[in-house]
Design a protein around this motif. Structure first.
Motif, PDB file in Angstrom:
ATOM      1  N   VAL A  27       0.323   4.538  62.019  1.00 45.19           N
ATOM      2  CA  VAL A  27       1.017   4.737  60.750  1.00 45.19           C
ATOM      3  C   VAL A  27       2.520   4.554  60.949  1.00 45.19           C
ATOM      4  CG1 VAL A  27       1.138   7.240  61.103  1.00 45.19           C
ATOM      5  CG2 VAL A  27       1.350   6.307  58.814  1.00 45.19           C
ATOM      6  N   THR A  28       3.129   3.803  60.036  1.00 46.15           N
ATOM      7  CA  THR A  28       4.561   3.498  60.148  1.00 46.15           C
ATOM      8  C   THR A  28       5.400   4.144  59.059  1.00 46.15           C
ATOM      9  OG1 THR A  28       4.198   1.453  58.889  1.00 46.15           O
ATOM     10  CG2 THR A  28       4.129   1.309  61.298  1.00 46.15           C
ATOM     11  N   GLY A  29       4.785   4.517  57.932  1.00 46.55           N
ATOM     12  CA  GLY A  29       5.565   5.110  56.854  1.00 46.55           C
ATOM     13  C   GLY A  29       4.685   5.475  55.676  1.00 46.55           C
ATOM     14  N   VAL A  30       5.314   5.975  54.616  1.00 48.96           N
ATOM     15  CA  VAL A  30       4.588   6.390  53.423  1.00 48.96           C
ATOM     16  C   VAL A  30       5.457   6.148  52.188  1.00 48.96           C
ATOM     17  CG1 VAL A  30       5.411   8.783  53.661  1.00 48.96           C
ATOM     18  CG2 VAL A  30       3.351   8.309  52.331  1.00 48.96           C
ATOM     19  N   ASN A  31       4.834   5.648  51.126  1.00 51.25           N
ATOM     20  CA  ASN A  31       5.466   5.534  49.814  1.00 51.25           C
ATOM     21  C   ASN A  31       4.967   6.694  48.956  1.00 51.25           C
ATOM     22  OD1 ASN A  31       6.805   2.973  50.340  1.00 51.25           O
ATOM     23  ND2 ASN A  31       4.769   2.056  50.230  1.00 51.25           N
ATOM     24  N   ILE A  32       5.882   7.421  48.335  1.00 54.34           N
ATOM     25  CA  ILE A  32       5.523   8.632  47.592  1.00 54.34           C
ATOM     26  C   ILE A  32       5.922   8.485  46.130  1.00 54.34           C
ATOM     27  CG2 ILE A  32       5.815  11.122  47.428  1.00 54.34           C
ATOM     28  CD1 ILE A  32       6.536  11.138  50.383  1.00 54.34           C
ATOM     29  N   TYR A  33       4.927   8.677  45.250  1.00 50.34           N
ATOM     30  CA  TYR A  33       5.204   8.701  43.816  1.00 50.34           C
ATOM     31  C   TYR A  33       5.211  10.142  43.327  1.00 50.34           C
ATOM     32  CZ  TYR A  33       4.644   8.394  38.785  1.00 50.34           C
ATOM     33  OH  TYR A  33       4.816   8.555  37.428  1.00 50.34           O
ATOM     34  N   SER A  34       6.224  10.501  42.546  1.00 48.14           N
ATOM     35  CA  SER A  34       6.331  11.829  41.960  1.00 48.14           C
ATOM     36  C   SER A  34       6.220  11.715  40.448  1.00 48.14           C
ATOM     37  CB  SER A  34       7.670  12.476  42.335  1.00 48.14           C
ATOM     38  OG  SER A  34       7.898  13.642  41.561  1.00 48.14           O
ATOM     39  N   HIS A  80       2.914  18.991  38.021  1.00 45.53           N
ATOM     40  CA  HIS A  80       3.251  17.669  38.559  1.00 45.53           C
ATOM     41  C   HIS A  80       2.400  17.352  39.790  1.00 45.53           C
ATOM     42  CE1 HIS A  80       6.680  16.795  35.976  1.00 45.53           C
ATOM     43  NE2 HIS A  80       7.009  18.064  36.078  1.00 45.53           N
ATOM     44  N   PHE A  81       2.219  16.070  40.036  1.00 48.95           N
ATOM     45  CA  PHE A  81       1.425  15.620  41.173  1.00 48.95           C
ATOM     46  C   PHE A  81       2.202  14.595  41.979  1.00 48.95           C
ATOM     47  CE2 PHE A  81       0.481  12.697  37.700  1.00 48.95           C
ATOM     48  CZ  PHE A  81       0.571  11.456  38.312  1.00 48.95           C
ATOM     49  N   ARG A  82       1.699  14.319  43.167  1.00 49.57           N
ATOM     50  CA  ARG A  82       2.260  13.278  44.037  1.00 49.57           C
ATOM     51  C   ARG A  82       1.135  12.348  44.467  1.00 49.57           C
ATOM     52  NH1 ARG A  82       5.980  16.534  43.138  1.00 49.57           N
ATOM     53  NH2 ARG A  82       7.912  16.789  44.356  1.00 49.57           N
ATOM     54  N   VAL A  83       1.475  11.098  44.657  1.00 52.43           N
ATOM     55  CA  VAL A  83       0.582  10.118  45.266  1.00 52.43           C
ATOM     56  C   VAL A  83       1.268   9.601  46.516  1.00 52.43           C
ATOM     57  CG1 VAL A  83      -0.551   7.877  45.034  1.00 52.43           C
ATOM     58  CG2 VAL A  83      -0.513   9.458  43.090  1.00 52.43           C
ATOM     59  N   LEU A  84       0.600   9.723  47.646  1.00 53.04           N
ATOM     60  CA  LEU A  84       1.155   9.281  48.925  1.00 53.04           C
ATOM     61  C   LEU A  84       0.392   8.047  49.389  1.00 53.04           C
ATOM     62  CD1 LEU A  84       1.649  12.507  48.740  1.00 53.04           C
ATOM     63  CD2 LEU A  84       2.200  12.306  51.177  1.00 53.04           C
ATOM     64  N   GLN A  85       1.103   6.941  49.502  1.00 52.99           N
ATOM     65  CA  GLN A  85       0.516   5.681  49.947  1.00 52.99           C
ATOM     66  C   GLN A  85       0.982   5.407  51.374  1.00 52.99           C
ATOM     67  OE1 GLN A  85       2.181   1.858  48.783  1.00 52.99           O
ATOM     68  NE2 GLN A  85       0.192   1.257  47.936  1.00 52.99           N
ATOM     69  N   PHE A  86       0.049   5.542  52.331  1.00 53.08           N
ATOM     70  CA  PHE A  86       0.389   5.394  53.743  1.00 53.08           C
ATOM     71  C   PHE A  86       0.282   3.939  54.174  1.00 53.08           C
ATOM     72  CE2 PHE A  86      -0.900   9.769  53.211  1.00 53.08           C
ATOM     73  CZ  PHE A  86       0.036  10.464  53.955  1.00 53.08           C
ATOM     74  N   GLU A  87       1.144   3.572  55.115  1.00 50.62           N
ATOM     75  CA  GLU A  87       1.140   2.228  55.679  1.00 50.62           C
ATOM     76  C   GLU A  87       0.702   2.294  57.134  1.00 50.62           C
ATOM     77  OE1 GLU A  87       5.066   0.722  55.218  1.00 50.62           O
ATOM     78  OE2 GLU A  87       4.935   0.518  53.031  1.00 50.62           O
ATOM     79  N   ASN A  88      -0.388   1.612  57.443  1.00 52.58           N
ATOM     80  CA  ASN A  88      -0.864   1.475  58.819  1.00 52.58           C
ATOM     81  C   ASN A  88      -0.620   0.048  59.272  1.00 52.58           C
ATOM     82  OD1 ASN A  88      -1.685   4.013  59.517  1.00 52.58           O
ATOM     83  ND2 ASN A  88      -3.868   3.640  59.313  1.00 52.58           N
ATOM     84  N   SER A  89       0.051  -0.133  60.374  1.00 54.73           N
ATOM     85  CA  SER A  89       0.364  -1.463  60.863  1.00 54.73           C
ATOM     86  C   SER A  89      -0.836  -2.075  61.569  1.00 54.73           C
ATOM     87  CB  SER A  89       1.557  -1.415  61.818  1.00 54.73           C
ATOM     88  OG  SER A  89       1.749  -2.660  62.452  1.00 54.73           O
ATOM     89  N   ASP A  90      -1.202  -3.294  61.189  1.00 52.12           N
ATOM     90  CA  ASP A  90      -2.294  -3.991  61.848  1.00 52.12           C
ATOM     91  C   ASP A  90      -1.914  -4.404  63.265  1.00 52.12           C
ATOM     92  OD1 ASP A  90      -4.182  -3.798  59.920  1.00 52.12           O
ATOM     93  OD2 ASP A  90      -3.748  -5.714  58.969  1.00 52.12           O
TER      94      ASP A  90
END
Length: 423
Positions: A209-216, A194-204
Motif C-alpha cells: 500500500v502506497t497511499g489513500v484517497n479520503i472522501y468526507s 457524516h461518513f468517510r470513504v477511504l480508497q486505498f492504493e496498492n502498487s502492482d
C-alpha cells in the motif's frame, strides 16, 4: 395445639415471602412507565438485549417491532449481502441476500430498486458499515457508441437500503498506472451523521500500500494521504473492514523474510489518514481468517491449517484420524484495545464440524452481538452459523458460483445520513 398450628399455617398462607413483597413495588413502578420511556431506555441497550426483551410480554414485543420505533432502537444483524458471477459476463456480478433474521421476507432488496436504472448501468456493492452501503456505479452512456473499448464512466455512491436514500460522490482521484485501488466505508451514526470513504492504493510494482484517497461527506471533497506505514504491507482487497475507535481496520500481509509464519497483520487508519498502526495477528500456523466487531470488542477468527511434515510422504490411518482433532477455527478477542493483546476465546475442531455438516468450511464472518462465527463451504455453497459456546448451528443455502465475499448488514432506519439526496 392443633388449633394453634392451624392458625400458623393460615398466617403463612396469607403472608407472601419477603422476595414477593419486594417484587410488588417494582412491578407497580414498571407499570407506570409510558411507552415512550420504555423505548428511550431500550435505545441505550445493545441490539442483543433489545431482541431478548421481545419475550417479556406481547405488549413489549409489539412496542419493539413497531415500525415507528425502529429509528430509535438498535437493530440486530439481518444477514449478508453477497454476489455471484454473472451468467453471461464474468466481469460483472449479480447480488443476493442471505437472510439470518426470523423474518420470512428479507429486510433488504439486494437489487436496490430505489436507484434509478436509467442512470446507473451497473452497481457493484463494495462494503457495508453500520447500515450504510458503499457501491461503485457505472454510468449509462448518454449516447450509444459502437466502440466496445470506450471507457464507461464510474463513481462511488453511498446509500441506506433501509430508507432508500443515497448520495453521489464526486469523481475519485485517478490512480497511478502501476497500481490498483479498492475502497472501504467508515460510518458511526452514534458519533456523527457524516461518513468517510477511504480508497486505498496498492502498487502492482512494489506490492504494498502506497497511499489513500479520503472522501468526507462533511467537506464534499477528496484528499490524498501518503502511507505512513514503516513496513511494506499489502492490504487484502476482498475483505470487509471494521470501523472502530475512530479508525478503519483492515487485514494485511507483511513482507518480511524473518516472519514467514507470522506475516498477517491488522492495519488501522484514522479517517484523516494521519495515523497508521499495525498489530500482529495471533498465529497458529499459516491460517487466514476475518476480523469483526463483536459485543463491543475487536475479534479475529481464523482457520488453522494443519502442520505438514514433508519428510513423511505416507501416513498411517491412525495418524490421519488423529489429525481430525486439530482446530479448524479459532476466535481471538482484543478485550483491551489499547493493550493490543489477543486472548483466545473459542475454538472448534475439524472432527466436530464434520460430524455436523460433513463438509469443509472456511471462516466467513463474526456475529456482532453473539459468540458465533459464520463458516462458508465451497463444496455445497452453504453458510453455517455456529455458536461456539453452546455448539449450536444453522445452515443457509446460497446461490451457486458465489464469490465467497459476505458483507454484514444491520438495518439503519434513521434518516441521519448526511448528504443523502435520493428520494
Amino acid at each position: 395445639m392443633e388449633e394453634k398450628s392451624s392458625r400458623h399455617k393460615k398466617a403463612r398462607a396469607t403472608n407472601p415471602p419477603a422476595s414477593a413483597q419486594e417484587a410488588v413495588p417494582v412491578a407497580e413502578a414498571a407499570s407506570l412507565l409510558t411507552d415512550d420511556l420504555i423505548v428511550e431506555i431500550l435505545s441505550h441497550l445493545p441490539a442483543r438485549s433489545v431482541h431478548r426483551f421481545k419475550c417479556v410480554s406481547p405488549s413489549w414485543r409489539a412496542l419493539i417491532t413497531d415500525p415507528a420505533n425502529r429509528k430509535k432502537l438498535p437493530q440486530a444483524l439481518a444477514g449478508f449481502l453477497y454476489s455471484t458471477f454473472h451468467r453471461r459476463d464474468p466481469h460483472f456480478h449479480e447480488f443476493h441476500f442471505a437472510n439470518i433474521s426470523n423474518s420470512p421476507s428479507p429486510p433488504v432488496d439486494p437489487l436496490l430498486p430505489f436507484l434509478p436504472s436509467d442512470k446507473y448501468l451497473y452497481v457493484n456493492q463494495l462494503d457495508t458499515c453500520n447500515g450504510l452501503l458503499l457501491c461503485r456505479v457505472h454510468m449509462a452512456p448518454s449516447s450509444p457508441s459502437g466502440d466496445e473499448n470506450t471507457p464507461v464512466e464510474s463513481h462511488y455512491i453511498v446509500c441506506n437500503p433501509a430508507t432508500g436514500r443515497w448520495v453521489d460522490l464526486p469523481p475519485h482521484p485517478e490512480a497511478p498506472p502501476d497500481s490498483f485501488v479498492f475502497a472501504r466505508l467508515a460510518f458511526d451514526p452514534a458519533v456523527s451523521s457524516h461518513f468517510r470513504v477511504l480508497q486505498f492504493e496498492n502498487s502492482d510494482l512494489k506490492k504494498y500500500v502506497t497511499g489513500v484517497n479520503i472522501y468526507s461527506s462533511q467537506t464534499g471533497a477528496w484528499n490524498h494521504r501518503e502511507s505512513r506505514l514503516f513496513e511494506k504491507i499489502t492490504l487484502f482487497a476482498g475483505l470487509s473492514g471494521v470501523f472502530f475507535h475512530g479508525m478503519l481496520h483492515l487485514l494485511g500481509w507483511l513482507h518480511h523474510p524473518l516472519y514467514m509464519d507470522e506475516n498477517f497483520v491488522l492495519v488501522a487508519v484514522d479517517v484523516e489518514g494521519q495515523v497508521w498502526k499495525t498489530t500482529r495477528l495471533p498465529s497458529r500456523g499459516l491460517g487466514f481468517g476475518r476480523i469483526g466487531l463483536s459485543q463491543g470488542c475487536l475479534h479475529y477468527a481464523s482457520k488453522v491449517l494443519p502442520t505438514v511434515d514433508n519428510n513423511k510422504k505416507k501416513k498411517k490411518k491412525k495418524e490421519e484420524d488423529t489429525s481430525l482433532a486439530a482446530e479448524i477455527a479459532a476466535v481471538w478477542c482484543m478485550k483491551d484495545y489499547d493493550s493490543k493483546e489477543w486472548i483466545l476465546k473459542h475454538s472448534v475442531t475439524i472432527a466436530e464440524l464434520w460430524s455436523i455438516t460433513s463438509a469443509e468450511f472456511d471462516v466467513a464472518a463474526i456475529h456482532p452481538d453473539r459468540g458465533s462465527i459464520f463458516l462458508y463451504s465451497y463444496d455445497d455453497d452453504t453458510l453455517a452459523s455456529y455458536d461456539m459456546q453452546h455448539r449450536l448451528h444453522r445452515i443457509l443455502h446460497l446461490e451457486e458460483n458465489n464469490t465467497a465475499i459476505f458483507l454484514p448488514y444491520v438495518p439503519l432506519f434513521s434518516d441521519s445520513f448526511a448528504g443523502a439526496d435520493g428520494q
